[in-house]
Design an enzyme around this catalytic site. Structure first.
Site, mmCIF file in Angstrom:
data_model
loop_
_atom_site.group_PDB
_atom_site.id
_atom_site.type_symbol
_atom_site.label_atom_id
_atom_site.label_comp_id
_atom_site.label_asym_id
_atom_site.label_seq_id
_atom_site.Cartn_x
_atom_site.Cartn_y
_atom_site.Cartn_z
ATOM 1 N N ASP A 52 37.721 37.784 48.508
ATOM 2 C CA ASP A 52 38.787 38.586 47.906
ATOM 3 C C ASP A 52 38.254 39.954 47.487
ATOM 4 O O ASP A 52 38.905 40.989 47.711
ATOM 5 C CB ASP A 52 39.361 37.844 46.696
ATOM 6 C CG ASP A 52 40.392 38.673 45.949
ATOM 7 O OD1 ASP A 52 41.458 38.943 46.508
ATOM 8 O OD2 ASP A 52 40.108 39.062 44.795
ATOM 9 N N GLU A 124 40.358 34.541 52.984
ATOM 10 C CA GLU A 124 39.399 35.190 52.090
ATOM 11 C C GLU A 124 38.057 34.474 52.122
ATOM 12 O O GLU A 124 36.994 35.118 52.052
ATOM 13 C CB GLU A 124 39.956 35.227 50.673
ATOM 14 C CG GLU A 124 41.158 36.151 50.534
ATOM 15 C CD GLU A 124 41.734 36.202 49.145
ATOM 16 O OE1 GLU A 124 42.344 37.228 48.796
ATOM 17 O OE2 GLU A 124 41.578 35.209 48.390
#
Length: 243
Positions: A52, A124
């Site tokens: 992320d 992610e």
């Protein structure tokens, strides 16, 4: 975990990803529900956390370098539109990520392979694994391969949402609306090209192609908006229906 290993290897082959550490990419595909059922097995949550951060930085850097005329507030809005569950889910679907995830039995039974939050988190995690295994540049290449078009679309603002513009044009004169269908798909799983058609009352108005179904639909709507003859036809049909 031989079958699981085969699945991970197939994922890497299909996307042409070459990992120095197989354990890293395998971990990226392990959902917490799987690790809960397997004693001593980790999961992808820490990689998701790292991915992320890398994703946000890559998109921010791209925006900073390519859009010198945008203020900080605009750049923040564009990044938020790109780095979100919706766009990451689209990427996951494009590469068929769901079929390669290692899920617990309960999550498998409840449709976890199609769950948006799971797919977005897994993207992610894969980014985090690529970053740790091969560095920033390779992670950035992976991210931009699937998100560069969306970044460019988002940077142009909502006025570039041709689907919404076409819908407003039609529904402003009639309760019926246009609809979209995917009429062709080409290419391998990791690099599919979709062709979408936009229809009104069964008639094909225009078609468009893109790397995702959403992009193809936008291109089809754009083709209608930018074609004066099609707009004239549509306007005539809509007027006739209101008489």
């Amino acid at each position: 975990m031989s079958s699981e290993k085969d699945s991970v290897q197939k994922f890497c082959r299909n996307l042409k990803l070459h990992f120095n550490s197989f354990d890293l990419i395998q971990m990226a595909l392990i959902h917490p529900s799987y690790s809960q059922e397997k004693s001593g097995v980790g999961n992808n949550q820490r990689l998701e956390f790292l991915g992320d951060a890398v994703l946000n930085f890559v998109v921010a850097e791209y925006l900073y370098k390519h859009y010198h005329d945008k203020a900080e507030g605009d750049l923040t809005k564009i990044r938020a539109r790109v780095v979100c569950e919706r766009s990451l889910t689209e990427v996951a679907k494009t590469i068929d990520l769901g079929q390669y995830l290692l899920l617990g039995k309960g999550e498998e039974m409840s449709g976890g392979r199609r769950r948006k939050s799971i797919l977005a988190d897994a993207i992610e995690s894969v980014i985090g694994a690529i970053y740790l295994d091969q560095g920033y540049q390779k992670a950035a290449e992976f991210i931009l391969t699937y998100l560069e078009d969306l970044i460019q679309e988002a940077s142009q603002g909502d006025y570039n949402d041709y689907k919404s513009r076409l819908q407003e044009l039609v529904q402003g004169k009639n309760k019926q609306n246009v609809y979209y269908q995917i009429i062709n798909e080409n290419g391998p799983a990791h690099a599919k090209l979709f062709e979408a058609g936009v229809y009104y009352q069964g008639r094909l108005l225009a078609s468009g192609s893109g790397k995702s179904k959403k992009e193809a639909e936008q291109k089809a709507a754009e083709a209608v908006i930018k074609n004066e003859q099609v707009l004239q036809y549509l306007d005539k049909v809509l007027k006739d229906e209101t008489l």
